[in-house]
Design an enzyme around this catalytic site. Structure first.
Site, PDB file in Angstrom:
ATOM      1  N   THR A 190       4.205  -3.376 -18.841  1.00 43.46           N
ATOM      2  CA  THR A 190       4.914  -4.650 -18.902  1.00 43.46           C
ATOM      3  C   THR A 190       5.380  -5.045 -17.499  1.00 43.46           C
ATOM      4  O   THR A 190       6.282  -4.427 -16.940  1.00 43.46           O
ATOM      5  CB  THR A 190       6.121  -4.541 -19.858  1.00 43.46           C
ATOM      6  OG1 THR A 190       5.664  -3.925 -21.056  1.00 43.46           O
ATOM      7  CG2 THR A 190       6.703  -5.901 -20.170  1.00 43.46           C
ATOM      8  N   HIS A 204       6.079   0.559 -28.472  1.00 43.67           N
ATOM      9  CA  HIS A 204       5.550  -0.782 -28.210  1.00 43.67           C
ATOM     10  C   HIS A 204       4.202  -0.916 -28.908  1.00 43.67           C
ATOM     11  O   HIS A 204       3.235  -0.264 -28.532  1.00 43.67           O
ATOM     12  CB  HIS A 204       5.395  -0.951 -26.685  1.00 43.67           C
ATOM     13  CG  HIS A 204       4.961  -2.315 -26.251  1.00 43.67           C
ATOM     14  ND1 HIS A 204       4.813  -2.647 -24.929  1.00 43.67           N
ATOM     15  CD2 HIS A 204       4.637  -3.427 -26.941  1.00 43.67           C
ATOM     16  CE1 HIS A 204       4.428  -3.911 -24.830  1.00 43.67           C
ATOM     17  NE2 HIS A 204       4.298  -4.406 -26.048  1.00 43.67           N
ATOM     18  N   ASN A 210      10.890   6.409 -25.328  1.00 44.22           N
ATOM     19  CA  ASN A 210       9.674   5.650 -25.624  1.00 44.22           C
ATOM     20  C   ASN A 210       8.497   6.630 -25.696  1.00 44.22           C
ATOM     21  O   ASN A 210       8.211   7.347 -24.725  1.00 44.22           O
ATOM     22  CB  ASN A 210       9.465   4.604 -24.515  1.00 44.22           C
ATOM     23  CG  ASN A 210       8.228   3.773 -24.741  1.00 44.22           C
ATOM     24  OD1 ASN A 210       7.176   4.297 -25.083  1.00 44.22           O
ATOM     25  ND2 ASN A 210       8.338   2.475 -24.541  1.00 44.22           N
ATOM     26  N   ASP A 247       5.264   5.889 -26.401  1.00 45.98           N
ATOM     27  CA  ASP A 247       3.951   5.232 -26.299  1.00 45.98           C
ATOM     28  C   ASP A 247       2.875   6.133 -25.695  1.00 45.98           C
ATOM     29  O   ASP A 247       1.729   6.154 -26.140  1.00 45.98           O
ATOM     30  CB  ASP A 247       4.030   3.989 -25.390  1.00 45.98           C
ATOM     31  CG  ASP A 247       4.826   2.860 -26.005  1.00 45.98           C
ATOM     32  OD1 ASP A 247       5.178   2.948 -27.193  1.00 45.98           O
ATOM     33  OD2 ASP A 247       5.100   1.882 -25.278  1.00 45.98           O
ATOM     34  N   HIS A 248       3.265   6.845 -24.628  1.00 48.05           N
ATOM     35  CA  HIS A 248       2.213   7.537 -23.877  1.00 48.05           C
ATOM     36  C   HIS A 248       1.801   8.872 -24.480  1.00 48.05           C
ATOM     37  O   HIS A 248       0.818   9.471 -24.043  1.00 48.05           O
ATOM     38  CB  HIS A 248       2.589   7.616 -22.398  1.00 48.05           C
ATOM     39  CG  HIS A 248       2.658   6.224 -21.832  1.00 48.05           C
ATOM     40  ND1 HIS A 248       1.580   5.367 -21.867  1.00 48.05           N
ATOM     41  CD2 HIS A 248       3.688   5.505 -21.320  1.00 48.05           C
ATOM     42  CE1 HIS A 248       1.933   4.185 -21.372  1.00 48.05           C
ATOM     43  NE2 HIS A 248       3.209   4.249 -21.036  1.00 48.05           N
ATOM     44  N   ARG A 294      -3.497  -0.321 -27.624  1.00 49.35           N
ATOM     45  CA  ARG A 294      -4.026   0.686 -26.695  1.00 49.35           C
ATOM     46  C   ARG A 294      -3.308   2.030 -26.817  1.00 49.35           C
ATOM     47  O   ARG A 294      -3.844   3.050 -26.435  1.00 49.35           O
ATOM     48  CB  ARG A 294      -3.973   0.177 -25.255  1.00 49.35           C
ATOM     49  CG  ARG A 294      -2.589   0.110 -24.679  1.00 49.35           C
ATOM     50  CD  ARG A 294      -2.627  -0.268 -23.219  1.00 49.35           C
ATOM     51  NE  ARG A 294      -2.984  -1.657 -23.021  1.00 49.35           N
ATOM     52  CZ  ARG A 294      -2.611  -2.357 -21.950  1.00 49.35           C
ATOM     53  NH1 ARG A 294      -1.920  -1.783 -20.990  1.00 49.35           N
ATOM     54  NH2 ARG A 294      -2.926  -3.624 -21.817  1.00 49.35           N
ATOM     55  N   HIS A 295      -2.066   2.030 -27.309  1.00 48.74           N
ATOM     56  CA  HIS A 295      -1.433   3.346 -27.545  1.00 48.74           C
ATOM     57  C   HIS A 295      -0.913   3.443 -28.983  1.00 48.74           C
ATOM     58  O   HIS A 295      -1.557   4.037 -29.825  1.00 48.74           O
ATOM     59  CB  HIS A 295      -0.385   3.708 -26.475  1.00 48.74           C
ATOM     60  CG  HIS A 295       0.455   2.602 -25.932  1.00 48.74           C
ATOM     61  ND1 HIS A 295       1.239   1.798 -26.717  1.00 48.74           N
ATOM     62  CD2 HIS A 295       0.647   2.162 -24.653  1.00 48.74           C
ATOM     63  CE1 HIS A 295       1.876   0.937 -25.952  1.00 48.74           C
ATOM     64  NE2 HIS A 295       1.531   1.109 -24.681  1.00 48.74           N
ATOM     65  N   HIS A 354      12.477   0.622 -17.856  1.00 53.53           N
ATOM     66  CA  HIS A 354      11.194   0.498 -17.169  1.00 53.53           C
ATOM     67  C   HIS A 354      11.196   1.226 -15.826  1.00 53.53           C
ATOM     68  O   HIS A 354      11.925   0.868 -14.920  1.00 53.53           O
ATOM     69  CB  HIS A 354      10.754  -0.959 -16.966  1.00 53.53           C
ATOM     70  CG  HIS A 354       9.255  -1.071 -16.982  1.00 53.53           C
ATOM     71  ND1 HIS A 354       8.486  -0.655 -15.933  1.00 53.53           N
ATOM     72  CD2 HIS A 354       8.399  -1.483 -17.938  1.00 53.53           C
ATOM     73  CE1 HIS A 354       7.213  -0.826 -16.244  1.00 53.53           C
ATOM     74  NE2 HIS A 354       7.130  -1.314 -17.456  1.00 53.53           N
ATOM     75  N   GLY A 355      10.375   2.247 -15.776  1.00 51.68           N
ATOM     76  CA  GLY A 355      10.154   2.961 -14.521  1.00 51.68           C
ATOM     77  C   GLY A 355      11.207   4.011 -14.192  1.00 51.68           C
ATOM     78  O   GLY A 355      11.157   4.596 -13.102  1.00 51.68           O
ATOM     79  N   GLU A 358      17.750  -6.366 -22.481  1.00 53.81           N
ATOM     80  CA  GLU A 358      17.372  -5.165 -21.741  1.00 53.81           C
ATOM     81  C   GLU A 358      16.948  -5.624 -20.359  1.00 53.81           C
ATOM     82  O   GLU A 358      16.046  -6.453 -20.220  1.00 53.81           O
ATOM     83  CB  GLU A 358      16.232  -4.418 -22.450  1.00 53.81           C
ATOM     84  CG  GLU A 358      15.844  -3.152 -21.679  1.00 53.81           C
ATOM     85  CD  GLU A 358      14.916  -2.216 -22.442  1.00 53.81           C
ATOM     86  OE1 GLU A 358      15.038  -2.112 -23.681  1.00 53.81           O
ATOM     87  OE2 GLU A 358      14.077  -1.590 -21.779  1.00 53.81           O
ATOM     88  N   GLU A 396       9.188  -2.536 -29.653  1.00 54.40           N
ATOM     89  CA  GLU A 396       8.902  -3.513 -28.589  1.00 54.40           C
ATOM     90  C   GLU A 396       7.730  -4.366 -29.035  1.00 54.40           C
ATOM     91  O   GLU A 396       6.701  -3.822 -29.476  1.00 54.40           O
ATOM     92  CB  GLU A 396       8.551  -2.791 -27.288  1.00 54.40           C
ATOM     93  CG  GLU A 396       9.722  -2.052 -26.683  1.00 54.40           C
ATOM     94  CD  GLU A 396       9.343  -1.317 -25.413  1.00 54.40           C
ATOM     95  OE1 GLU A 396      10.229  -0.682 -24.834  1.00 54.40           O
ATOM     96  OE2 GLU A 396       8.161  -1.368 -25.013  1.00 54.40           O
ATOM     97  N   ARG A 402       1.247  -2.883 -29.065  1.00 51.10           N
ATOM     98  CA  ARG A 402       0.616  -3.933 -28.258  1.00 51.10           C
ATOM     99  C   ARG A 402      -0.480  -4.626 -29.045  1.00 51.10           C
ATOM    100  O   ARG A 402      -1.071  -4.041 -29.957  1.00 51.10           O
ATOM    101  CB  ARG A 402       0.026  -3.338 -26.965  1.00 51.10           C
ATOM    102  CG  ARG A 402       1.073  -2.777 -26.021  1.00 51.10           C
ATOM    103  CD  ARG A 402       0.439  -2.356 -24.702  1.00 51.10           C
ATOM    104  NE  ARG A 402       0.122  -3.497 -23.885  1.00 51.10           N
ATOM    105  CZ  ARG A 402       0.801  -3.877 -22.805  1.00 51.10           C
ATOM    106  NH1 ARG A 402       1.843  -3.169 -22.396  1.00 51.10           N
ATOM    107  NH2 ARG A 402       0.458  -4.936 -22.128  1.00 51.10           N
TER     108      ARG A 402
HETATM  109  N1  PXP Z   1      11.714  -0.900 -21.896  1.00 57.68           N
HETATM  110  C1  PXP Z   1      10.738  -1.802 -22.111  1.00 57.68           C
HETATM  111  C2  PXP Z   1      11.115  -3.140 -22.654  1.00 57.68           C
HETATM  112  C3  PXP Z   1       9.389  -1.496 -21.856  1.00 57.68           C
HETATM  113  O1  PXP Z   1       8.425  -2.424 -22.073  1.00 57.68           O
HETATM  114  C4  PXP Z   1       9.063  -0.199 -21.413  1.00 57.68           C
HETATM  115  C5  PXP Z   1       7.632   0.177 -21.199  1.00 57.68           C
HETATM  116  O2  PXP Z   1       6.954   0.121 -22.398  1.00 57.68           O
HETATM  117  C6  PXP Z   1      10.111   0.714 -21.235  1.00 57.68           C
HETATM  118  C7  PXP Z   1      11.423   0.336 -21.460  1.00 57.68           C
HETATM  119  C8  PXP Z   1       9.846   2.111 -20.788  1.00 57.68           C
HETATM  120  O3  PXP Z   1       9.329   2.098 -19.498  1.00 57.68           O
HETATM  121  P1  PXP Z   1       8.774   3.446 -18.860  1.00 57.68           P
HETATM  122  O4  PXP Z   1       7.658   3.900 -19.748  1.00 57.68           O
HETATM  123  O5  PXP Z   1       8.337   3.040 -17.498  1.00 57.68           O
HETATM  124  O6  PXP Z   1       9.917   4.425 -18.855  1.00 57.68           O
END
Ligand code: PXP
Length: 246
Positions: free
Chosen positions: A105, A47, A11, A13-14, A53-54, A194-195, A155, A74, A49
């Site tokens: 999220t 993602h 991912n 995004d950041h 924002r990103h 996530h995380g 997921e 996403e 949004r």
């Molecule tokens: N999966 C989904 C559905 C998410 O919304 C996110 C965060 O955007 C991630 C995975 C990735 O999470 P993380 O950035 O915490 O690794």
């Protein structure tokens, strides 16, 4: 028996979060996606949004046109996002809950309570050839609802497991293992995300019924210290080692 393959979706995004902090073009999330593909990512996740924002609309266009790995978009279940997804036909769309005020999220989608709202999104995306996944808590009722909606993929939100420690982490892990087994039993492809961090990924990667992990924030953060390629390779190595030992 050969262990089942475990895919890594990176991912990005950041990378866009950092770019947007100054409003220019650097660092470019599409360039990061290219590098992620070289470092062992099987797919790219982004993602879009509501508040942009990103990731931006233009990033999605460029990811579709310039990256030859599958894109997992996403998206919230809104008409605006559906139109964008149908316009680009990404390989996959993961429907996520989205609240404007949240930092990330928080929690999974309510596939039980939101069944009627979600149904047309799952149907229209599926009809357009997009592989739909629903981002849900590791909960049997949510899995059954995802199945009844006709989504081929779920997921599992593993954020609570990643944030916990000790016995609490163990009990979250047990829930995830049970949910992943149930997903397989009812014919759903199971992903998780996530995380996830280097520290948290092993026990999740060892669950053989999970076939894909989507990971972002930790990898981009770790890239500050070791570079993006090394950060992703480090995750890939840990995933492979845990799956081999499973
Ligand atoms: N999966 C989904 C559905 C998410 O919304 C996110 C965060 O955007 C991630 C995975 C990735 O999470 P993380 O950035 O915490 O690794």
């Amino acid at each position: 028996m050969m262990a089942r393959q475990l895919r890594l979706g990176v991912n990005i995004d950041h990378v866009a979060t950092i770019r947007n902090a100054r409003g220019g073009g650097h660092p470019d999330p599409v360039e990061a996606a290219r590098m992620a593909a070289m470092a062992g990512a099987d797919g790219i996740t982004a993602h879009l949004r509501e508040d942009r924002r990103h990731i931006s609309d233009d990033d999605i266009v460029r990811l579709c046109n310039e990256i030859d790995k599958p894109l997992n978009l996403e998206m919230a279940a809104t008409d605006e996002m559906l139109e964008i997804a149908l316009g680009h036909s990404p390989h996959a769309a993961c429907i996520v809950p989205e609240k404007r005020e949240e930092r990330t999220t928080e929690g999974g989608l309510d596939a039980v309570g939101g069944h009627d709202h979600l149904m047309p999104f799952v149907q229209q995306l599926t009809n357009a050839g997009v592989r739909v996944s629903l981002f849900i808590e590791p909960d049997i009722k949510q899995l059954d609802a995802a199945k009844s909606l006709g989504a081929p993929v779920v997921e599992l939100h593993v954020g609570a497991y990643c944030d916990a420690s000790g016995d609490q982490r163990e009990s979250h892990l047990k829930r995830i293992i049970k949910a992943a087994a149930h997903a397989e039993a009812i014919g759903l492809e199971c992903h998780a995300g996530h995380g996830l961090t280097y520290d948290a990924v092993g026990p999740i990667a060892a669950i053989e019924t999970i076939v894909e992990l989507n990971i972002g924030h930790f990898l981009i953060g770790e890239a500050i210290f070791s570079g993006l390629e090394a950060s992703i390779r480090g995750m890939r190595d840990r995933m492979d080692a845990a799956r081999k030992d499973a």
